[in-house]
Each structure stands twice: as C-alpha cells, then as structure tokens.
Design an enzyme around this catalytic site. Structure first.
Site, PDB file in Angstrom:
ATOM      1  N   HIS A  77     -34.713 -82.471 -53.795  1.00 34.39           N
ATOM      2  CA  HIS A  77     -34.515 -82.538 -55.255  1.00 34.39           C
ATOM      3  C   HIS A  77     -33.109 -82.073 -55.641  1.00 34.39           C
ATOM      4  O   HIS A  77     -32.537 -81.177 -55.012  1.00 34.39           O
ATOM      5  CB  HIS A  77     -35.598 -81.785 -56.026  1.00 34.39           C
ATOM      6  CG  HIS A  77     -35.754 -80.325 -55.734  1.00 34.39           C
ATOM      7  ND1 HIS A  77     -34.990 -79.379 -56.354  1.00 34.39           N
ATOM      8  CD2 HIS A  77     -36.619 -79.646 -54.925  1.00 34.39           C
ATOM      9  CE1 HIS A  77     -35.373 -78.171 -55.947  1.00 34.39           C
ATOM     10  NE2 HIS A  77     -36.348 -78.288 -55.062  1.00 34.39           N
ATOM     11  N   ASP A  79     -32.023 -80.696 -58.498  1.00 41.40           N
ATOM     12  CA  ASP A  79     -31.856 -79.553 -59.404  1.00 41.40           C
ATOM     13  C   ASP A  79     -32.035 -78.226 -58.679  1.00 41.40           C
ATOM     14  O   ASP A  79     -32.571 -78.167 -57.575  1.00 41.40           O
ATOM     15  CB  ASP A  79     -32.855 -79.634 -60.559  1.00 41.40           C
ATOM     16  CG  ASP A  79     -34.309 -79.597 -60.081  1.00 41.40           C
ATOM     17  OD1 ASP A  79     -34.614 -80.282 -59.092  1.00 41.40           O
ATOM     18  OD2 ASP A  79     -35.119 -78.871 -60.677  1.00 41.40           O
ATOM     19  N   ASP A 116     -32.360 -73.943 -52.192  1.00 35.55           N
ATOM     20  CA  ASP A 116     -33.521 -74.664 -52.696  1.00 35.55           C
ATOM     21  C   ASP A 116     -33.018 -75.548 -53.836  1.00 35.55           C
ATOM     22  O   ASP A 116     -32.812 -75.069 -54.930  1.00 35.55           O
ATOM     23  CB  ASP A 116     -34.577 -73.673 -53.181  1.00 35.55           C
ATOM     24  CG  ASP A 116     -35.700 -74.343 -53.948  1.00 35.55           C
ATOM     25  OD1 ASP A 116     -35.843 -75.563 -53.849  1.00 35.55           O
ATOM     26  OD2 ASP A 116     -36.439 -73.625 -54.663  1.00 35.55           O
ATOM     27  N   GLU A 146     -37.279 -81.010 -60.196  1.00 35.79           N
ATOM     28  CA  GLU A 146     -38.493 -80.566 -59.500  1.00 35.79           C
ATOM     29  C   GLU A 146     -38.989 -79.247 -60.077  1.00 35.79           C
ATOM     30  O   GLU A 146     -40.177 -79.017 -60.207  1.00 35.79           O
ATOM     31  CB  GLU A 146     -38.189 -80.401 -58.003  1.00 35.79           C
ATOM     32  CG  GLU A 146     -39.419 -80.144 -57.133  1.00 35.79           C
ATOM     33  CD  GLU A 146     -39.737 -78.674 -56.920  1.00 35.79           C
ATOM     34  OE1 GLU A 146     -40.843 -78.370 -56.459  1.00 35.79           O
ATOM     35  OE2 GLU A 146     -38.892 -77.809 -57.234  1.00 35.79           O
ATOM     36  N   GLU A 147     -38.046 -78.406 -60.447  1.00 38.26           N
ATOM     37  CA  GLU A 147     -38.396 -77.006 -60.724  1.00 38.26           C
ATOM     38  C   GLU A 147     -39.028 -76.790 -62.097  1.00 38.26           C
ATOM     39  O   GLU A 147     -39.698 -75.793 -62.303  1.00 38.26           O
ATOM     40  CB  GLU A 147     -37.144 -76.121 -60.613  1.00 38.26           C
ATOM     41  CG  GLU A 147     -36.427 -76.215 -59.258  1.00 38.26           C
ATOM     42  CD  GLU A 147     -37.152 -75.470 -58.143  1.00 38.26           C
ATOM     43  OE1 GLU A 147     -38.253 -74.942 -58.401  1.00 38.26           O
ATOM     44  OE2 GLU A 147     -36.613 -75.432 -57.023  1.00 38.26           O
ATOM     45  N   ASP A 170     -37.998 -79.607 -48.471  1.00 38.77           N
ATOM     46  CA  ASP A 170     -38.010 -78.567 -49.503  1.00 38.77           C
ATOM     47  C   ASP A 170     -38.960 -77.416 -49.160  1.00 38.77           C
ATOM     48  O   ASP A 170     -39.478 -76.747 -50.036  1.00 38.77           O
ATOM     49  CB  ASP A 170     -38.392 -79.223 -50.844  1.00 38.77           C
ATOM     50  CG  ASP A 170     -38.199 -78.301 -52.038  1.00 38.77           C
ATOM     51  OD1 ASP A 170     -37.391 -77.367 -51.938  1.00 38.77           O
ATOM     52  OD2 ASP A 170     -38.856 -78.535 -53.067  1.00 38.77           O
ATOM     53  N   HIS A 460     -35.482 -68.879 -56.176  1.00 38.10           N
ATOM     54  CA  HIS A 460     -35.696 -68.722 -57.626  1.00 38.10           C
ATOM     55  C   HIS A 460     -35.260 -67.348 -58.128  1.00 38.10           C
ATOM     56  O   HIS A 460     -35.600 -66.973 -59.243  1.00 38.10           O
ATOM     57  CB  HIS A 460     -37.173 -68.965 -58.031  1.00 38.10           C
ATOM     58  CG  HIS A 460     -37.689 -70.320 -57.612  1.00 38.10           C
ATOM     59  ND1 HIS A 460     -38.908 -70.815 -58.015  1.00 38.10           N
ATOM     60  CD2 HIS A 460     -37.160 -71.281 -56.823  1.00 38.10           C
ATOM     61  CE1 HIS A 460     -39.099 -72.013 -57.497  1.00 38.10           C
ATOM     62  NE2 HIS A 460     -38.055 -72.321 -56.755  1.00 38.10           N
TER      63      HIS A 460
HETATM   64 ZN   LIG Z   1     -37.381 -76.621 -54.147  1.00 39.31          ZN
END
Ligand SMILES: [Zn+2]
Length: 488
Positions: A77, A79, A116, A146-147, A170, A460
C-alpha cells in the site's frame, strides 16, 4: 536525495525506500506516491494502469524461459500512518521522513518511518527494475489508503488484475507467513423510547463500570477480558427484576473496534429499595471481581447518588433494551477448524448510548469472521434478536474475510523454500482482523494468496523501526520463491 541508507543491503530495496521517505504520503494524500510509481513505470518502459480510486498496477513480463509460469501479483500500500512526537513539529503533507540507522534498525526521527508499507512498495519496485532476476510474469499492485479505511482495496474492480498468486508484502514479522484474515460487518441498532415522568418516592443513582483493559476488538477478543456494556446490563437486569430499577440514561464504549472499558447508567430506585440496591451493587462488584480476577484486576463497579431526573424510559422499551443487550452475542463465537488458536467468528458489543433529545438508544457492534457465511449467520442471529426486542437493526460496511487454506499451493511451496534456505520451518498464521487480502480475494476469488514481510516493530508509532538483516532475508526469500513459482 539523501544517501543515509546507501550502505545497506540489499541496495535495490533501500535505494527505493529512501526515495519514498522523501515523498510525503500520509493516508488520503497518496497522489505524489502514485505519481512516483507511475513515473517509475514510464522510465522503465513498463506497462501500467491506474483505476478510478488511484490504485496503480505495473506489469513486467517474464524473464526468458519463465513465460509459462503463473503470474505473481506483488502487493503493497502507498500510504503510511502519520504519527509524530509532539516536539517533532512535523508536517506529514509537506516534510520528508528522516530515516537513520541505529544498530540493527532503521528508524525515523520523531515520526513514523513508513516502513509499513514503504518497504513492501520498495521491494516491488526493486523487482520491477532488476535486469538480473529470474521470474515469471509480474503484476505489481500499489493500493491507496490501507490505513484509514482500505479505500483502495475496496475500490478494486474485476479485470484490473490478471495474476494467479497474490503476495501481500505488508506483514511485520520475518519468518511468519499469513494465510487468513477476518472480514467485518457493522451492526447499527436503534431503540426508540418514550419519556415518562420520573416516578415519585424514588432516588437517582449513577452506576459506574470502570477500570477494564479494553483492547482491539479483533486481535484481543479471545483474551477473556470483560466488556463494560455487558457487565453494566447484567446488573441492570437484576436491578429491574429485584429492585424496581428504572432507567434514565446509559452510555458505554466509544470506538467500534475497541472492547469497551467503561460504561455508566443513570437509574432510579424506589426509596424503600435503596439499601438493598447499595448492597446489591457491592455484591455484584465482588462477584465480577472474582469471575475476572485473572484478567481484570483493576475493574470497579459502584454507584453514586445523582441529581433527580425529570424523565425515565417507558417500561416496555426499558425491558426490551435490557433483555436484548443482556442476551446480545458478544466475544468469541467460534474458533477456526483450519488454524488451531485462531478466532474464526466474533462480535464486539462496542457502544451503547442513549440520547435524551432524540429519544433513541444507539448500539454499535462489530462482527468479524474469516468465513463470510458464518458472519452472515451471526448477522441474522442479531437481526432476529433485535427484531424480537422491537429495535431497528441495520448492517453496513461489510468486507469479506480470507479463509485460511492450509493446503494452498503457494504456501506449500514457500514453506519448502524457507526450510531449505534457513534450516527451519516458517510459522503459519492468520489474523482475526482486516487485511487488504480479504477485500482483494473478494473481487478475485481464484487468487492463491499469502502475506509476509521483514520485521517491523512498533508500526503506527514514532518508534516504528525496521530490522535491517530481515530485509535482506526477505529479499533473498522472495527472489527464490519467484524462481520457483509453478507452471500455469
Ligand atoms: Zn501496512
């Protein structure tokens, strides 16, 4: 362009990753990243397509002699999660990420790193760019957002991909292969109530349920933690039956995907039962503390005197509401038969909230399952319950799960290759939460799918870090797998 990571191996991945760090790409702002991969395709004379939601696919033909192999989709992904320490003063829409090497790890400086899924994207680009690899036909899929909602995966249309095998890049622990995830459905339930004047000779109390651990409604649902809404309504059920309790207001939980940690209710108790009520709540707390001693050491349940309200719920809605929530399915519904230890189906009674102005009680649950038909059966069960209770029940936000297939051909192949390369078996896992694979498999049901990646810790968060050595291992592993992809 920076060259902080230029000494790291494999150069092909880190070079692209460092370029990605230069491009601001928080979720919902992936346009520059999409342009970057499109320009890459043009510069390398590779065929590409962009769909309506801005997902990009780039195609690379097989290397000589590999034309008859199955087509592999490499997926990542575009983003990243924008999280910064408060003193970092970082603007994710404008400022580049500043990577740095610390021992065995690559980290950012006061922000998320975006490994990520920047490492996954960089890996796809490295494979697309290389001239010295051996592989069958490749499609590299780059999804957006995705997030914060999996908007890209939700927007995929049949025909956009032609591949046979999907490798999602991922995952965050080298040595683990993921072969399943849960789908989800939101349940939105509404009770309408009538306000009745508060009864005379009653006292008002506010009941509190507090101190629970909570947690992620998918990944933590099997841990046996208490749900504050369930605890509250179990007491309300007793209070209604034994003490003439009348309900005034209720509120518990605040996020659909979190196990609720707190709940409260305002109630009225006939004056002659106040002593018994105070006794009952103490006893109830003792019982619950005993039941959950191992998992909820900090829970507390108590009542305080409250200001006398003007109105209470009408009796019939109160009874229906209390009964329905008392009985409402919650927690793990079924464990998987395919994967020992994996939750197959669960639901989280996340939010219960009355609103005196609209005279409504809104209830929000999140249902999950790796088996779509099981999730649908659970939807039907909940609809039946709330229909009996006279409430409206609407389901939305459905996305499909990915049912583990322990005999998947690519899994079998990749276990074998891993053992040969690294002298041990990889761990085979599935997750009771949403992955893009569930949505992609929903649109392309014949794909053989797998998810893996190098080790990324604390994604994150501003502590996000990627283990350098595992990126090399991951690279060697994916190249060896591509060489051994079966014939179509
Ligand atoms: Zn991810």
């Amino acid at each position: 362009m920076g060259n902080i990571l230029s000494g790291l191996k494999p150069e092909a991945i880190w070079k692209h990753f460092e370029e990605i760090c230069e491009i601001p790409h928080p979720s919902k702002h992936e346009l520059k990243m999409a342009e970057y991969v499109i320009n890459f395709a043009k510069a390398n004379n590779l065929e590409y397509e962009v769909d309506d939601v801005q997902n990009v696919v780039i195609r690379k033909p097989a290397t000589p002699g590999m034309e008859n192999r199955k087509t592999v989709i490499l997926q990542g992904h575009l983003d990243m999660v924008p999280q910064a320490n408060s003193d970092a003063n970082h603007n994710f829409e404008k400022d580049p990420i500043k990577p740095r090497i610390e021992g065995e790890w690559v980290k950012a400086t006061g922000t998320t790193l975006g490994a990520d899924n920047g490492i996954g994207v960089a890996t796809s680009l490295a494979i697309l760019e290389a001239k010295d690899l051996v592989h069958g036909p490749i499609e590299a899929l780059f999804t957006i957002d995705e997030e914060t909602g999996m908007t890209g995966a939700f927007g995929l249309k049949p025909g956009f991909l032609k591949g046979d095998i999907l490798m999602n890049l991922d995952s965050e622990d080298e040595g683990e292969l993921f072969i399943g995830c849960a789908g989800g459905t939101n349940a939105n339930i509404t009770f309408k109530y009538n306000k009745k004047p508060a009864p005379k000779k009653h006292s008002a109390f506010k009941i509190f349920v507090k101190g629970l651990k909570g947690g992620h409604s998918g990944c933590d649902i099997h841990l046996g933690r208490a749900n504050s809404n369930k605890l509250l309504f179990r007491f309300l059920k007793q209070g209604e039956k034994n003490l003439g309790l009348r309900l005034v207001a209720v509120e518990g939980g605040n996020l659909r995907n979190a196990i609720p940690r707190e709940a409260y209710a305002v109630v009225m108790i006939p004056k002659e039962n106040v002593k018994a009520f105070e006794e009952a709540i103490k006893q109830y707390e003792a019982i619950i503390k005993m039941e959950f001693a191992a998992v909820e050491p900090d829970l507390s349940i108590y009542a305080e005197k409250a200001k006398s309200p003007k109105n209470v719920f009408d009796k019939s809605t109160q009874r229906n509401l209390i009964n329905a929530i008392f009985v409402c399915p919650n927690n793990v519904i079924r464990m998987s038969n395919d994967m020992p230890g994996l939750v197959e189906t669960s639901t989280n009674l996340a939010i219960v909230k009355s609103d005196d102005k609209t005279k409504k009680v809104e209830i929000k649950c999140l249902l999950r399952s790796s088996v779509d038909s099981s999730k649908e059966a659970l939807e039907q069960k909940m609809a039946a319950l709330f229909e009996l209770a006279g409430a409206d029940c609407i389901f939305d936000g459905q996305y499909p799960g990915w049912k583990p297939n322990p005999s998947s051909p690519i899994l079998t192949e990749m276990i074998d290759i891993y053992e040969k390369m690294f002298g041990k078996k990889p761990e085979i896992k599935a997750i009771h939460a949403g992955l893009e694979c569930g949505l992609i498999g929903g649109v392309f049901p014949n794909l053989d799918m797998i998810s893996f990646g190098p080790t990324i810790k604390f994604p994150h968060s501003p502590d996000e870090q990627c283990n350098i050595e595992t990126v090399q291992k991951f690279w060697d592993y994916i190249l060896e797998t591509l060489k051994n992809v079966p014939v179509k």
